[in-house]
Design an enzyme around this catalytic site. Structure first.
Site: not given
Length: 491
Positions: A433, A461, A220
């Site tokens: 996601d 995610h 991320s």
């Protein structure tokens, strides 16, 4: 937004913070006698015009089954001989024939890495060949933490969707209070919390460990750190895996809108899966969501009678479970109860989010790293327009960043990065996601000079080292042997 404690820990805007929140005070660490000192090594020449500090000497101490160190780095990397700040770093030494260091970052901004490396399910074949290194980024965890702003419950008690002048004024008032507190409490630190600073910090730790190159796995927001590092120091990258891609090129508003659209898709996936879940009682799941959103405008009481579910908490409670498919049943139950007039379950989901997030550093980094409107009227208009393609999330997510229109430090946008001269960079992107949409991974892989796209067809995610054998085998072979998957490979 961040996810919760499951084996598949979402790493994100925010996702590994659930575990970190449980151990950020480092109570499990016993810092005993010094066990190792890593001498400063000559730093290889990198592609950067910024003056570089000398590699620090790192005194490792045993701590809870690992080794820990506090490393002094320049507060301002443009002044390498000036004031310093402290970084907290933890490593798990390689158990076998060492290749080098594998740095892990679990997302954020606002999630540390030092505590989580001991808990992350890194495969044994990786542990054997690499020191597993977690560095709390500056301003986070035990690395000169930024502590400013308001209580998150207060910050998110206001309505992020604007129906009248009262809603607008309440949002602006709470945002101004938040920003003013940060501006007054840490003015010397705020300009030096961006991702470029974090990447340079990581390079100093690498140099202090005596390694000419590093390997990196970023989830991320960690993918922003990786991209910036590869841009600044391409010849110092051995291997790099980026999972759940943040595209650094768009403006902040554009990124927020794309994230809102990602959550809309994830919400539709949740709704489409309703008939297969025994926990989902809805004939029309999206209609139920809209019913609860509308009811929350006037407040939905809770079974305990002491809390009321408002629109701010509702927006968070809807988004939070979409990070992980395993949380969909929790959303089913909470929405069903809210539809009956009991907001307790939705409040609990919202509390799970606001209880683990570090909003001080989140906005400090986000407001620096992207270009934002500095006019709140422009911001509010953009948020209103976002509802066209993301009617359940657009306005709430965009308006969450309105603090950046008021932030005391001017933005220093990262922009589009190509990392010329870097070795192959493995980009892992998931089709379901919600937080870092699949399209961002495709775009970044294409833009990077050496980007290689690996697609995960599934929900949630991030995915690396989270129980998907196809992904994990390809990533392990790349990290250990340098075997690069075919560009466009799919798991």
């Amino acid at each position: 937004m961040r996810a919760t404690r499951t084996r598949r820990l979402a790493a994100t805007v925010l996702a590994a913070a659930a575990l970190i929140s449980a151990c950020s005070d480092d109570t499990d660490v016993e810092r005993s006698d010094e066990v190792t000192t890593t001498s400063a090594a000559e730093t290889p020449t990198g592609e950067t015009t910024t003056p570089e500090a000398e590699a620090p000497e790192i005194a490792w101490q045993s701590c809870g089954g690992a080794e820990c160190a506090t490393v002094a780095v320049p507060r301002d990397h443009d002044e390498p001989d000036g004031a310093t700040i402290d970084l907290f770093v933890r490593r798990l030494p390689a158990t076998g024939d060492r290749i080098g260091a594998l740095f892990l970052n679990f997302g954020g901004p606002g999630a540390g890495a030092a505590d989580l490396v001991s808990r992350w399910p890194v495969p044994a074949e990786i542990r054997e060949r690499f020191d597993i290194v977690g560095m709390d980024p500056r301003g986070v965890g035990s690395s000169t933490p930024l502590d400013c702003g308001l209580d998150p419950a207060t910050l998110y008690s206001v309505d992020p969707t604007i129906e009248d002048q009262g809603d607008e004024q309440a949002l602006l008032d709470v945002s101004e209070r938040y920003v003013e507190d940060c501006a007054s409490s840490r003015p010397e630190l705020l300009p030096h919390l961006g991702t470029r600073d974090v990447a340079r910090d990581m390079d100093l730790v690498r140099a202090g460990m005596g390694d000419e190159q590093l390997s990196f796995l970023g989830y991320s927001y960690g993918t922003s750190i990786g991209q910036v590092y590869a841009e600044l120091f391409p010849d110092r990258v051995r291997t790099m895996v980026l999972d759940g891609l943040v595209d650094t090129a768009p403006s902040g508003i554009e990124t927020a809108v794309a994230q809102a659209e990602g959550f809309e898709r994830a919400l539709q996936n949740w709704a489409d899966g309703c008939p297969q879940r025994a926990s989902c009682p809805f004939d029309d799941p999206i209609a139920t969501v809209e019913q609860v959103i509308a009811a929350a405008e006037n407040g939905i009481s809770s079974s305990g009678g002491t809390r009321t579910l408002g629109p701010g908490e509702t927006a968070i409670a809807l988004a939070y479970p979409l990070y992980q498919q395993s949380l969909w049943t929790s959303l089913d139950a909470a929405l069903a109860a809210a539809g009956r007039g009991d907001g307790s379950g939705m409040i609990s989901l919202a509390d799970s989010y606001i209880g683990i997030a570090d909003f001080s550093i989140y906005f400090a980094v986000s407001c620096l790293d992207s270009a934002w409107p500095r006019d709140t009227d422009v911001f509010l208009a953009a948020a209103d327009a976002a509802d066209e393609d993301a009617p359940r999330f657009g306005e709430a997510i965009v308006n969450d960043y309105i603090r950046c229109a008021l932030w005391p430090t001017e933005p220093d946008p990262i922009g589009a990065l190509r990392a010329p001269g870097a070795p192959p960079i493995l980009v892992v992107s998931g089709t379901g996601d919600p937080a870092t949409p699949y399209e961002s991974g495709v775009t970044v892989a294409d833009r990077l000079d050496s980007g290689v796209l690996l697609t995960y067809e599934g929900e949630g995610h991030t995915i690396v080292f989270q129980d998907n054998a196809c992904i994990d085998d390809l990533v392990a072979a790349y990290l250990v042997d340098g075997s690069v998957p075919s560009d466009g490979a799919t798991c």
